[in-house]
Each structure stands twice: as C-alpha cells, then as structure tokens.
Design an enzyme around this catalytic site. Structure first.
Site, PDB file in Angstrom:
ATOM      1  N   CYS A   7       7.729  51.249   9.768  1.00 54.26           N
ATOM      2  CA  CYS A   7       6.581  51.738  10.536  1.00 54.26           C
ATOM      3  C   CYS A   7       5.397  52.089   9.637  1.00 54.26           C
ATOM      4  O   CYS A   7       5.578  52.592   8.535  1.00 54.26           O
ATOM      5  CB  CYS A   7       7.003  52.939  11.365  1.00 54.26           C
ATOM      6  SG  CYS A   7       8.240  52.453  12.575  1.00 54.26           S
ATOM      7  N   CYS A  53       5.631  48.255  13.590  1.00 53.34           N
ATOM      8  CA  CYS A  53       5.621  49.410  14.484  1.00 53.34           C
ATOM      9  C   CYS A  53       4.702  50.497  13.955  1.00 53.34           C
ATOM     10  O   CYS A  53       4.295  50.460  12.788  1.00 53.34           O
ATOM     11  CB  CYS A  53       7.032  49.926  14.738  1.00 53.34           C
ATOM     12  SG  CYS A  53       7.640  51.067  13.518  1.00 53.34           S
TER      13      CYS A  53
END
Ligand code: C8R
Length: 255
Positions: free
Chosen positions: A82, A163
């Site tokens: 992420c 993400c």
C-alpha cells in the site's frame, strides 16, 4: 560457398541468440534475487523461464494472447504494497531514476518480472520451439505480440495489486498527458476501485517550455474515468526539481 556460409551463420546464430537471451533472463532474475535478499526464496529462475517461454514459443508472433502469460504472472505474483505503487506514462527514464533512490516507491520495473524483461524484445515462431530476438514484430506492428501481451498482462496484475495512495508521473511536455490509448489509461486506471485505492496522485512533470497544466482537458477525462470515492490530486513539478531530489535524497518528499 557464400550460400553455405550464410546457412552456417544462420544455423549457429539462431540458437546462440536463444542461449544468450535465456542466459540474460536467468542472470537478471538471479541478480534481482541477490539484490532483494531472496536467495533462499521459492523463486526458481529456471522454472520462471520455463513458464515465460511457454507463453509464446511455437506461436505466430502476432497471436500471443494476454492470457498466455497467466501461469507466469500467477507464479510470480505482485505483493500488495500500500501507498508505494508508482505508475508512469511517457516519463519512464525519469521515474526509474527516481525510484532507484526513493525505495518507498515501486514501479513494475522494480519487481522481478519487470526488471528481467524491461527493454527486451523477443518472440516465437509457428512450428519452432525457439525464442527469437530478431525479426520480431515492432511495437506498433500488432496488438498481441508477445512483448505487448506480456506488458499488458503484467500491468493489469500490477494495478490489481495497488492499494492506498497511488502515484503516477505524467509528462507535462505533451499535449495529452493522459493519453487514452496508453497502458496507464486502458489497463491500469480501470482497475482502481475504492476503497482499496484511496487516492490517485498525479505528478505532472514539466520542462522549461511546458505549457501543460493540471487543468489540461485529458486530465479531466482521467478524473471522470476514476471510480467514485477515489480522491484525485494533481501537482505540477519541474523535472529539474525531481532531479534535485534524486541527487540529494535527504532533501526529498517524505516517505
Ligand atoms: N508498463 C507498461 N509498459 C511498459 C512497462 C510498464 O511497466 N515497462 C515497459 N518497458 N513497457 P508508455 P504507458 C513498455 O507509452 O503505455 C506499465 C511496453 O512496450 O510511455 O502508459 C507501467 O506500470 C509499452 O508499450 O506508457 C506504467 O504505469 C511501453 O513501454 C504504464 O504501464 C509503454 O510506454 C506505462 O504504460
């Protein structure tokens, strides 16, 4: 005698080019494992080569579907990291100079498959089980060449793994920084969904005489194409400033 010589040269050169291509592939794969401390990992470069080769050998060089690379992409999946995904379109060299110094960002070429195949050109041929590196389709010759299908498949998997906050460097020196035929526009952006992806941060890289701004029409298209719920930001950034960061990583964006 000339004909015989030509035949000998071709007979020797073709398997030679395969051997060197395969050797280069394995070497870059091992180098990547070394660099990332993956020596004892499950990644077996010979096995990865086998899955890679299976995608295109024996096929018409213009008829390699993206799906052919599925077994390879499944065997070497992209980890979900992420806030680290770095994408680009028409800014390749700069972005890679940047991520070499800023390890908190990762491009597809900073992953095993991307680093092994970056800048490579290869293809198969019907009725042959060899890999060729010459006489292959050029970039715009066909939509489903081995090279294009590989990058299309890898880019899709890489975007699926993105993400949090995603960054993309776009070229402020061109009229349409968000070009609707690019891999970024056709393959990566459509795979971003909220809430997995929280924001898309465009860094519009400008040069001295660049006229493009964040108000550019193509960037409005990009905003319209983004899944609702994904926050959008655009920052104009002179290329010189990015190179300053690269040469002096201390004085860089926090990461
Ligand atoms: N990506 C796409 N194409 C890639 C690539 C990559 O990581 N790496 C290489 N070497 N290539 P462009 P774009 C090759 O027009 O179309 C991913 C392919 O042959 O400047 O928007 C990456 O994650 C391909 O045809 O950019 C990035 O975010 C050209 O380079 C976009 O897709 C693409 O060059 C970039 O693709």
């Amino acid at each position: 005698a000339v004909l015989v010589l030509v035949i000998i040269v071709v007979a020797v050169a073709v398997p030679l080019s395969l051997r060197t291509f395969k050797r280069g592939f394995i070497q870059r794969c091992e180098d990547f494992k070394d660099k990332k401390g993956l020596i004892r990992s499950k990644y077996d470069c010979e096995k990865i080569w086998g899955l890679f080769e299976e995608a295109y050998v024996g096929r018409d060089p213009c008829k390699v579907p993206v799906e052919a690379f599925k077994p390879l992409l499944n065997a070497v999946p992209f980890k979900r990291k992420c806030n680290q995904t770095m994408l680009w379109s028409k800014t390749k060299a700069l972005v890679h100079d940047f991520t070499k110094k800023r390890k908190c960002f990762e491009t597809l070429e900073d992953t095993l498959l991307g680093s092994v195949l970056d800048e490579m050109n290869w293809c198969g041929k019907e009725g042959s089980n060899e890999t060729f590196t010459t006489g292959c389709p050029e970039r715009n010759d066909c939509e489903t060449s081995a090279v294009r299908s590989f990058w299309n498949g890898a880019s899709a998997a890489f975007a699926d793994a993105a993400c949090g906050d995603v960054t993309v460097m776009l070229a402020g020196s061109v009229a349409t920084p968000f070009y609707d035929k690019s891999v970024f526009a056709t393959i990566e952006v459509p795979r971003f969904y909220s809430p997995r992806v929280r924001s898309l941060n465009v860094v519009l890289v400008t040069q001295k005489n660049s006229v493009t701004s964040c108000e550019n029409e193509s960037l409005k298209d990009l905003q319209r194409k983004l899944d609702g719920g994904i926050k959008y930001n655009c920052t104009k950034m002179p290329e010189d400033k990015i190179y300053d960061w690269i040469s002096d990583p201390e004085d860089c964006v926090p990461c």
